[in-house]
Design a protein around this motif. Sequence first.
Motif, PDB file in Angstrom:
ATOM      1  N   LYS A 157      37.511  31.078  46.310  1.00 56.49           N
ATOM      2  CA  LYS A 157      38.829  30.901  45.703  1.00 56.49           C
ATOM      3  C   LYS A 157      39.883  30.888  46.781  1.00 56.49           C
ATOM      4  O   LYS A 157      39.777  31.601  47.784  1.00 56.49           O
ATOM      5  N   ASN A 158      40.910  30.092  46.568  1.00 61.50           N
ATOM      6  CA  ASN A 158      41.998  30.025  47.525  1.00 61.50           C
ATOM      7  C   ASN A 158      42.816  31.318  47.466  1.00 61.50           C
ATOM      8  O   ASN A 158      43.273  31.715  46.409  1.00 61.50           O
ATOM      9  N   PRO A 159      43.001  31.973  48.624  1.00 60.80           N
ATOM     10  CA  PRO A 159      43.748  33.235  48.607  1.00 60.80           C
ATOM     11  C   PRO A 159      45.188  33.076  48.109  1.00 60.80           C
ATOM     12  O   PRO A 159      45.806  34.060  47.685  1.00 60.80           O
ATOM     13  N   ASN A 160      45.713  31.861  48.180  1.00 60.65           N
ATOM     14  CA  ASN A 160      47.099  31.667  47.747  1.00 60.65           C
ATOM     15  C   ASN A 160      47.223  31.386  46.248  1.00 60.65           C
ATOM     16  O   ASN A 160      48.329  31.295  45.721  1.00 60.65           O
ATOM     17  N   GLU A 161      46.077  31.202  45.617  1.00 61.71           N
ATOM     18  CA  GLU A 161      46.088  30.923  44.189  1.00 61.71           C
ATOM     19  C   GLU A 161      46.680  32.118  43.431  1.00 61.71           C
ATOM     20  O   GLU A 161      46.431  33.276  43.787  1.00 61.71           O
ATOM     21  N   VAL A 162      47.473  31.825  42.409  1.00 59.72           N
ATOM     22  CA  VAL A 162      48.039  32.920  41.617  1.00 59.72           C
ATOM     23  C   VAL A 162      46.917  33.517  40.769  1.00 59.72           C
ATOM     24  O   VAL A 162      46.198  32.800  40.072  1.00 59.72           O
ATOM     25  N   ARG A 163      46.747  34.836  40.888  1.00 59.91           N
ATOM     26  CA  ARG A 163      45.649  35.497  40.177  1.00 59.91           C
ATOM     27  C   ARG A 163      46.145  36.095  38.876  1.00 59.91           C
ATOM     28  O   ARG A 163      47.305  36.454  38.752  1.00 59.91           O
ATOM     29  N   GLU A 164      45.218  36.255  37.954  1.00 59.58           N
ATOM     30  CA  GLU A 164      45.554  36.969  36.726  1.00 59.58           C
ATOM     31  C   GLU A 164      46.045  38.369  37.089  1.00 59.58           C
ATOM     32  O   GLU A 164      45.633  38.939  38.101  1.00 59.58           O
ATOM     33  N   GLU A 165      46.874  38.896  36.237  1.00 56.39           N
ATOM     34  CA  GLU A 165      47.526  40.168  36.545  1.00 56.39           C
ATOM     35  C   GLU A 165      46.539  41.290  36.886  1.00 56.39           C
ATOM     36  O   GLU A 165      46.791  42.125  37.737  1.00 56.39           O
ATOM     37  N   ASN A 166      45.399  41.297  36.197  1.00 62.14           N
ATOM     38  CA  ASN A 166      44.454  42.389  36.415  1.00 62.14           C
ATOM     39  C   ASN A 166      43.335  42.045  37.389  1.00 62.14           C
ATOM     40  O   ASN A 166      42.397  42.802  37.554  1.00 62.14           O
ATOM     41  N   ASP A 167      43.461  40.890  38.031  1.00 67.37           N
ATOM     42  CA  ASP A 167      42.417  40.469  38.963  1.00 67.37           C
ATOM     43  C   ASP A 167      42.505  41.305  40.235  1.00 67.37           C
ATOM     44  O   ASP A 167      43.554  41.403  40.863  1.00 67.37           O
ATOM     45  N   LEU A 168      41.384  41.916  40.611  1.00 63.63           N
ATOM     46  CA  LEU A 168      41.390  42.723  41.826  1.00 63.63           C
ATOM     47  C   LEU A 168      40.908  41.926  43.039  1.00 63.63           C
ATOM     48  O   LEU A 168      40.859  42.427  44.147  1.00 63.63           O
ATOM     49  N   GLY A 169      40.521  40.658  42.813  1.00 63.72           N
ATOM     50  CA  GLY A 169      40.039  39.821  43.905  1.00 63.72           C
ATOM     51  C   GLY A 169      41.189  39.233  44.712  1.00 63.72           C
ATOM     52  O   GLY A 169      42.359  39.409  44.381  1.00 63.72           O
ATOM     53  N   ARG A 170      40.828  38.538  45.789  1.00 65.59           N
ATOM     54  CA  ARG A 170      41.896  37.961  46.591  1.00 65.59           C
ATOM     55  C   ARG A 170      41.440  36.762  47.415  1.00 65.59           C
ATOM     56  O   ARG A 170      41.988  35.691  47.319  1.00 65.59           O
ATOM     57  N   PHE A 171      40.415  36.939  48.236  1.00 64.97           N
ATOM     58  CA  PHE A 171      40.074  35.900  49.206  1.00 64.97           C
ATOM     59  C   PHE A 171      38.869  35.059  48.797  1.00 64.97           C
ATOM     60  O   PHE A 171      38.497  34.142  49.508  1.00 64.97           O
ATOM     61  N   GLY A 172      38.251  35.400  47.687  1.00 57.07           N
ATOM     62  CA  GLY A 172      37.045  34.669  47.306  1.00 57.07           C
ATOM     63  C   GLY A 172      35.886  34.956  48.251  1.00 57.07           C
ATOM     64  O   GLY A 172      35.027  34.117  48.492  1.00 57.07           O
ATOM     65  N   LEU A 173      35.877  36.152  48.821  1.00 55.82           N
ATOM     66  CA  LEU A 173      34.857  36.493  49.815  1.00 55.82           C
ATOM     67  C   LEU A 173      34.068  37.766  49.478  1.00 55.82           C
ATOM     68  O   LEU A 173      32.908  37.903  49.866  1.00 55.82           O
ATOM     69  N   GLY A 174      34.734  38.683  48.743  1.00 56.46           N
ATOM     70  CA  GLY A 174      34.206  40.043  48.590  1.00 56.46           C
ATOM     71  C   GLY A 174      32.755  40.124  48.164  1.00 56.46           C
ATOM     72  O   GLY A 174      31.964  40.860  48.774  1.00 56.46           O
ATOM     73  N   LEU A 175      32.396  39.386  47.155  1.00 58.40           N
ATOM     74  CA  LEU A 175      31.025  39.442  46.642  1.00 58.40           C
ATOM     75  C   LEU A 175      30.021  39.234  47.775  1.00 58.40           C
ATOM     76  O   LEU A 175      29.057  39.982  47.912  1.00 58.40           O
ATOM     77  N   LYS A 176      30.275  38.221  48.580  1.00 55.82           N
ATOM     78  CA  LYS A 176      29.348  37.886  49.653  1.00 55.82           C
ATOM     79  C   LYS A 176      29.508  38.819  50.854  1.00 55.82           C
ATOM     80  O   LYS A 176      28.541  39.382  51.362  1.00 55.82           O
ATOM     81  N   SER A 177      30.771  38.981  51.310  1.00 52.31           N
ATOM     82  CA  SER A 177      30.968  39.752  52.541  1.00 52.31           C
ATOM     83  C   SER A 177      30.638  41.228  52.340  1.00 52.31           C
ATOM     84  O   SER A 177      30.029  41.848  53.215  1.00 52.31           O
ATOM     85  N   ALA A 178      31.016  41.789  51.175  1.00 52.01           N
ATOM     86  CA  ALA A 178      30.714  43.214  50.948  1.00 52.01           C
ATOM     87  C   ALA A 178      29.207  43.412  50.869  1.00 52.01           C
ATOM     88  O   ALA A 178      28.646  44.289  51.538  1.00 52.01           O
ATOM     89  N   SER A 179      28.530  42.577  50.083  1.00 52.71           N
ATOM     90  CA  SER A 179      27.080  42.739  49.923  1.00 52.71           C
ATOM     91  C   SER A 179      26.363  42.562  51.254  1.00 52.71           C
ATOM     92  O   SER A 179      25.555  43.409  51.659  1.00 52.71           O
TER      93      SER A 179
END
Length: 488
Positions: A78-100
């Motif tokens: 996901k594009n980090p500049n994309e407007v996220r839903e208010e309750n979305d805790l994501g940001r860079f579209g990376l966490g799932l992969k980079s954290a794991s």
Amino acid sequence: MIEKQSLPSAPILIESIRSIGYSFETAIADLIDNSISAKATRIDILSIPNEEPYIIIFDNGNGMNKVELEEAMRLGSKNPNEVREENDLGRFGLGLKSASLSQCRNLTVVSKKDGKLSAFSWNLDYVIERNSWSILEYSEEEIMQLENIELFKDVETGTYVLLKKFDKIQASTLEINKTITEKMSSTIDHLALVFHRYLDDGVEIYVNNRKIESIDPFLTKNKATQAKRTQEIKIGESIIKVKPYILPHYNKLSEDDLKKVGGKEDLRKNQGFYIYRNKRLIIWGTWFRLSRQDELSKLARVMVEIPNSLDDVWGIDIKKSTANIPDIIKKNLYSCIEESVFTSKEVYRYRGRKENNSEKYNYVWDRIKTRDGYEYRINRDLPQIQLLSKNFDKDVLIEFERLLKNIEKSFPTNTVYLDVADGKLKNDSEMSAEEIDELIMAFEDSLNKCQELGLNVIEFYEQIIKTEPYCNNEKLKELMKEKIKKYE
Ligand SMILES: Nc1ncnc2c1ncn2[C@@H]1O[C@H](COP(=O)(O)OP(=O)(O)O)[C@@H](O)[C@H]1O
Ligand SMILES: [Mg+2]
């Protein structure tokens, strides 16, 4: 000019993404973020010891269909500049992969939506072998062979994240299962704190079927905690909420509460701002160098809530573990600190003072609890004031009362605070000979006055000997005893 493609080397870039700096705890928390963003109400973490230990994070959130899951597996989905839903805790579209992948070499994600399961995995050894950004798609039969896949039986939608081959942990220990168990135990504390507001709102997180109880760093359920007024800082369309809390003195805390706030020793270390992005705690226990972490403010904790629309302003990083506080907000936050730090100090001092007296002393200043804090008032029951009142005409008394009120109103709170904090307030417990002489003269005058008015001199003496500053000075007390003898 000719356009050329300059593609990154998959094995090398993935290896550097693995070392962004996640800890085991922050990695798991990042996966939980995704579950919460997907509106999961129950999240199960299974940590299974084995020859090849594995960890599953399973949620009953919205789930993904095959197209969505394939996209979610992409690094930078996901594009980090994309407007996220208010309750979305994501940001860079990376966490799932980079954290794991910061923890293990094998990431498999299965998701259920529209009654169908789909699954993909990242396998680092395969990426190296193919030297390409290759992921693997599972067939229906292959999905059914995955560990604990029966978890999906009870949910309409949901997502399952399987982590395997903990190479980095393996390299650091001889007993990998024991080490993972230890890490999981500190992860439980981390999640209990970081997600405490979600846990209190009904989201359930289980680790091996044991429910995580929230850790509320403000002890809001403790009646002795003082919640200050919420203040709002407006930045464009967005609003930052700031709410200071003053914890009760540690003597007043139950063992359980004391543990929640980090124990007696860590109480001081954990003072400061508690920064929430949406309702997720990101950073805590710091004043951002706006103030010193000292004894005086150790009971103060300030809740700061930032909406995700302000990520740019705060410079939230990929791991969501740091944020930079911009100057425009610093000023506003500072006024909150001042107030809370100050009150925190008072709770501290006050107890120390009360402990050694209660009925034994007459203080010149009374500390009065008001609806939203404390006020200092001159004690009207002081024997000297009582004596004066008996002596004054009615209109002089009214004047006198006005004067006292004026003195109370202009109590130099801020400068006194700063002087105390700097250790520059003169300690008046030592009295000079002249001061003592003067006080004894005043005492003798009062005794005469008492006699003149037909009041009980001994009673007056018994009151005044308990009153500041007389009660604090042995020499004074001795001299007063001498003077009273002739009245006995
Ligand atoms: N547990 C989950 N449930 C549903 N969707 C998920 C889940 N985890 C990840 N996703 C989807 O995958 C996307 C990529 O996730 P991630 O790599 O963590 O980046 P980000 O959270 O910054 O968007 C998310 O935006 C979301 O759409
Ligand atoms: Mg995420």
